[in-house]
Each structure stands twice: as structure tokens, then as C-alpha cells.
Design a protein around this motif. Structure first.
Motif, PDB file in Angstrom:
ATOM      1  N   THR A  49       0.797  -1.032   0.072  1.00 14.16           N
ATOM      2  CA  THR A  49      -0.022   0.017   0.083  1.00 14.16           C
ATOM      3  C   THR A  49       0.946   1.153  -0.111  1.00 14.16           C
ATOM      4  O   THR A  49       0.708   2.278  -0.608  1.00 14.16           O
ATOM      5  N   VAL A  50       1.892   1.091   0.771  1.00 15.35           N
ATOM      6  CA  VAL A  50       2.913   2.307   0.742  1.00 15.35           C
ATOM      7  C   VAL A  50       3.433   2.750  -0.540  1.00 15.35           C
ATOM      8  O   VAL A  50       3.531   3.822  -1.070  1.00 15.35           O
ATOM      9  N   VAL A  51       3.795   1.633  -1.234  1.00 22.57           N
ATOM     10  CA  VAL A  51       4.265   1.530  -2.480  1.00 22.57           C
ATOM     11  C   VAL A  51       3.294   2.105  -3.691  1.00 22.57           C
ATOM     12  O   VAL A  51       3.796   3.354  -4.252  1.00 22.57           O
ATOM     13  N   ALA A  52       2.221   1.710  -3.532  1.00 25.97           N
ATOM     14  CA  ALA A  52       1.128   2.053  -4.436  1.00 25.97           C
ATOM     15  C   ALA A  52       0.853   3.570  -4.271  1.00 25.97           C
ATOM     16  O   ALA A  52       0.620   4.198  -5.191  1.00 25.97           O
ATOM     17  N   ALA A  53       0.691   3.891  -2.908  1.00 24.13           N
ATOM     18  CA  ALA A  53       0.361   5.261  -2.602  1.00 24.13           C
ATOM     19  C   ALA A  53       1.510   6.287  -3.037  1.00 24.13           C
ATOM     20  O   ALA A  53       1.180   7.424  -3.862  1.00 24.13           O
TER      21      ALA A  53
END
Length: 560
Positions: A49-53
Motif C-alpha cells: 500500500t505504501v508503494v502504491a500510494a
């Protein structure tokens, strides 16, 4: 629970969705064990999620004309945001979510022309519920008077969650075969009828797996919460301002639990009970019981207006009139499409919003007098919307089946719901048949996340609830308020309409305005008096009143 979507008189999109269960068996209380075969989420999903955000923040959203631009005002623009199908593998398969926006007007509707501009406060993201609700049309509320102050300060943002509409859509059956009408939903089904519905539920679950493929397991409430985090970043917002209605309150609460530091303001309108021991089976039982009380409210109102409808001077007499119509429709469906099942569905929809009560009572009265046209207009399947209804039902089923363990033995369902139907027959078995595919679901289930925030971890949030709401019973609002430290609960006492935001209750709207526009909440939870009861339709006005409401009811999903 069958999902229903309606525009209220004030223009708020309200959806419901409830249902649920534990794996293998349910205690007598209807509560699920706190266990399951698939953890609710872990470090890999968080990293993904951190990467995608971060990627979404760099990419942003290229807004432009909407695909159906000819049918929408020019002020609304559309775009897409890319999210991982599986957050544990952010470099793997990606899907596109459609997003819509109307920019903040900057104009205070209460001020004369030339007044200072209203400062922009960022984006307000809305989810209408479901699961399976499409929020793409939400920004159009900017045209409604009740929303103009909020529309002055915020970009209004809607979107279609994963699986919905053009956002990697799910399907479980051929839309051409989705509607089954006329149909019957017996309040006390026979053993043969139950066997028939079990077979249909098994087939529906197999169809979901066959038509949706191996990605089916990634349509969950937790994935919806993660998608919301990516959408926040794509919009360029450091912190999220969010309003969720009905089911939207549940994954909004998951977001608040997972990403409390990224919350600016959150409104939970008509809250689902997030207690993991109730997600979703116990919630479903509570909902069926609450609909029985709401059904009684409606019949009492009709009885008070016997001079208009002639359906009886007591709630018992109104029930007898309804049963007379059920028997007549079983023998000869109205218009060839409206049987007892469609009648029950229409009156269930009236349980969501008492603004529908006059229309429902009028249709029943007209039918018993020999005029079936109002009932057909109200209750017949809206076949032009079959593809949308089938898609919504598929998403509803997939998300709720994936979210939590369910009983895999029909005898558990039969035991619990036979007992409940003795006192709450109106909706109990309809709820069972809508959710029974989850007993035979072909992919792993999650363990629900324990929604909870520590004092000071989350900014103040606002919970709105109607005391007699059937779709999301009031106990859910109390539980969510208890679990979200620092939240404030505003209750519309004595009312039962599902969805309060910017409806006809000025007291509720004043609290909502103060929160969204100024960040102010009362020092403690507050009450608002109920809105006035609806006025009965007199014959002279029946053909012209509430045409948009009738259109909304016609578009409901008649679940298989």
C-alpha cells in the motif's frame, strides 16, 4: 442482505449491505469465532500500500471528459487511478478504478455576488455503500441546495470501487438471466423450497469463480480501504476527508484503523456494526430483526391514514391487506412480472426511507382495488438496468463472502433463521437467500480486522445514526462510536430513514456543516428530533408526486 440504492429527496445516495457468518458453525448468540483461515492483512500488504500510494502521488489523476459526458454537466470530470489487484504484490497485476470530480466552486451560496471567495479545503471523497455501490455520480450533488456550502469549499470526489462499473468489473451470472420474476419469497419456506435455494446458492458461487477468475479473492473491504489510501495520494491530499454511508462506514472504519495519521475528517453515516464477532453473520441477524420493527412502523403509519388508503385502521389490518395482495399475486402475477417476491422487495425498499411510504401504500391500495399499474411501476424488475444490478450483486457477494468466515453447513443457517423468523418473518429468509452463496464460497476467507483506535491517534470524527434504522441498526453506531476514540455520535431520535447526511433534518445538517466546514463538533454526543412523518398522497397528486423516487425504486436489484 439485498443491497438497495436510492436517491433520497435531498439527493443523498444511500446504500446498504449487510450479511455474514462464521466458519463451520455459529453459537446460539449468532456471534462468529475470532478465527479464520486467512489473516485480515499483514506487513506485505502494508508495504504494498505504501508503494502504491507513493506511485499514485507522483502520477496523479489525469482528469478529463467523462465517458458519458453528454449525460453529465460540464463541471464534472473523470479519470482513473491504478491500484494493485493484490497489495502483497504491488508490482503484479494492476487494475484501474474510475474517479469523478467537481471542483470546489469557491462561492458561498449565502453571500451576495462579489463576496470573498470561500477557501478551498481539499477533496471530499464519498462512498455510497453496498458493497457494490457506484459513487461516480456523487459529485453532481454540487447542484443541490443542501450541498452548496460544502461544494464551495471542497472538490467533491466520487469513484467506482474495485469490481464496480468500469473498475475491473465482477460478474457471477449472465445479466440476461439475472432477474427472476415473478418470484416468491415465503416467510416460512418448506423443506423442498430450501433445497431449491441451496442448489441455486451453490450454482451462484460457482458462477462467481468461473466468470471472475482467480482474482476473486482480492475483492474485500480491506482492499477497499487500501484503495482509498491510494486514491488519497493520487488526489494530492496529505490527509483524507471522507464520508461513507452504510457499508462505506465499515471500510472507512478499517481505513481509520489502518491509517489514522492520514485522516483529516471522516463522517460515518448510518454505521455498520464493526465488531469482528458480528462481521457479517451476526450483523445479518440483527438487521432482519430491525426490519421487522421498521415494517411495523410503516404499517402503523398506513393505519393512521386509513381515510386516504383504506387499508385498515390498525397495523394488524394493514398486514392482512398485504397478505391478501401476496396471495393474489401468487395466483396471478401483476403485469406478468410482479409476484410475492417483487411485492416484498418493494416494501423492503420502503423500509430504507419513509419518503417512499406514500408511494408504497398507494400502490398496495390501488392493486387491491383492481388497478395493478402503480404496483407494476413500483415493483417490476427494471430490466434495462440488469447489467448494473448483476454487477452490483456480484461485488456485494464477493466482498462479504471474502471478508469473514461463514457457516458451511446449511443446518446452521436453518436453525438460526427459523428461530428468528418466528418473531421477524418479514425479511429473515430474504436475507438468507441473498447471502447463502457465502456458505459455498470457492476462495479463502479473511479474519475481520478489529476496528479500534487509541485515544489521540485519530482526529475527531462524526458518526450519524437514525435510532430506528433497519438497514444498519442503531447498535452499530454505538459500537463504532465506542471503538473510534474521540468520535462524536449525532442521533436522529425516533426516526428510521437510512442515510441522514443533507437530508430534511436541519439539526443533523447543522452538525454536519459545522464539522466539515469548520472542524467543530459538540463536546459530547448529541440528539436531533425526528424529521416530520411523510404526508399521505391524496388521489389528485398521486400521478405527479415523487416521480424520481419511483424511478429509483424501479432500479433496485431483484436478487436471484
Amino acid at each position: 442482505m439485498r443491497a438497495a440504492a436510492v436517491w433520497t429527496v435531498a439527493g443523498s445516495l444511500v446504500l446498504t449491505a449487510l450479511a455474514a457468518a462464521p466458519s463451520g458453525g455459529v453459537p446460539q448468540t449468532g456471534r462468529a469465532p475470532r478465527s479464520g483461515p486467512w489473516p485480515a492483512g499483514g506487513a506485505a500488504e502494508l508495504r504494498g500500500t505504501v508503494v502504491a500510494a507513493a506511485r499514485a502521488r507522483l502520477t496523479g489523476i489525469a482528469f478529463g471528459p467523462c465517458p458519458d459526458a453528454r449525460e453529465t454537466p460540464g463541471s464534472m470530470e473523470c479519470g482513473t487511478v491504478s491500484v494493485p489487484l493484490d497489495y502483497a504484490r504491488p508490482d503484479g497485476t494492476r487494475i484501474e478504478l474510475t474517479v469523478s470530480r467537481v471542483r470546489a466552486t469557491g462561492r458561498d451560496p449565502r453571500s451576495a455576488s462579489g463576496a470573498p471567495a470561500v477557501p478551498r479545503q481539499g477533496a471530499l471523497v464519498f462512498n455510497p455503500g453496498g458493497p457494490g455501490g457506484d459513487g461516480m455520480s456523487f459529485p453532481l450533488v454540487a447542484l443541490l441546495p443542501e450541498w452548496k456550502r460544502v461544494a464551495a469549499a471542497y472538490d467533491l470526489v466520487g469513484y467506482a470501487p474495485r469490481g464496480v462499473g468500469r473498475s475491473a468489473p465482477l460478474s457471477c451470472v449472465d445479466p440476461g438471466n439475472f432477474f427472476k420474476a415473478p418470484s416468491a419469497v415465503p416467510e416460512h419456506p418448506s423443506a423442498a423450497y430450501k433445497r431449491k435455494r441451496v442448489a441455486e446458492a451453490r450454482a451462484y458461487a460457482r458462477g462467481c469463480a468461473r466468470r471472475s477468475g482467480p482474482g476473486l479473492r482480492f475483492y474485500t473491504s480491506l482492499d477497499n480501504a487500501r484503495d482509498l489510501e491510494v486514491l488519497r495520494a493520487a488526489l494530492g491530499e496529505d490527509r483524507l476527508t471522507f464520508m461513507g454511508a452504510s457499508y462505506g462506514t465499515y471500510f472507512g472504519a478499517l481505513y481509520a484503523t489502518l491509517f489514522p495519521a492520514h485522516v483529516r475528517r471522516m463522517v460515518f453515516d448510518s454505521a455498520v456494526n464493526p465488531d469482528p464477532s458480528l462481521v457479517w453473520y451476526g450483523d445479518n441477524l440483527d438487521q432482519s430483526a430491525a426490519f421487522e420493527a421498521r415494517w411495523a412502523d410503516f404499517r402503523a403509519w398506513v393505519a393512521r391514514h386509513d381515510d386516504v388508503y383504506g387499508l385498515g385502521r390498525t397495523a394488524r389490518a394493514v398486514r392482512a391487506a398485504y397478505e391478501k395482495a401476496r396471495a393474489r399475486l401468487a395466483a396471478r402475477p401483476a403485469g406478468g412480472t410482479v409476484g410475492p417476491g417483487q411485492l416484498q422487495g418493494a416494501f423492503l425498499n420502503a423500509g430504507y426511507d419513509d419518503g417512499f411510504w406514500p408511494m408504497a401504500a398507494d400502490a398496495l391500495a390501488a392493486y387491491l382495488r383492481g388497478d395493478e399499474k402503480p404496483l407494476v411501476a413500483l415493483a417490476a424488475p427494471y430490466r434495462a438496468g440488469a447489467a448494473e444490478a448483476e454487477n452490483s450483486a456480484a461485488v456485494y457477494t464477493a466482498v462479504e463472502c471474502n471478508d469473514a468466515p461463514w457457516p458451511t453447513d446449511f443446518r446452521v443457517w436453518d436453525r438460526d433463521n427459523t428461530r428468528l423468523a418466528r418473531t421477524a418473518p418479514f425479511e429473515t429468509w430474504g436475507n438468507v437467500w441473498a447471502n447463502l452463496p457465502c456458505a459455498y464460497w470457492p476462495v479463502p476467507r479473511q479474519r475481520p480486522l478489529d476496528v479500534r483506535t487509541a485515544p489521540g491517534a485519530l482526529p475527531p470524527t462524526l458518526v450519524l445514526a437514525a435510532e430506528r434504522d433497519a438497514a444498519t441498526p442503531y447498535g452499530g453506531a454505538l459500537e463504532l462510536h465506542r471503538r473510534l476514540a474521540g468520535s462524536t455520535l449525532v442521533t436522529e431520535r425516533g426516526a428510521g430513514t437510512h442515510g441522514l447526511a443533507y437530508g430534511p433534518n436541519r439539526c443533523v445538517n447543522a452538525y454536519l456543516d459545522a464539522y466539515l466546514l469548520q472542524g467543530r463538533l459538540p463536546g459530547r454526543s448529541a440528539d436531533c428530533a425526528a424529521r416530520p412523518e411523510p404526508r399521505p398522497d391524496r388521489p389528485a397528486f398521486r400521478e405527479t408526486r415523487g416521480r424520481e423516487l419511483r424511478d429509483a425504486l424501479k432500479s433496485k436489484a431483484d436478487r436471484p
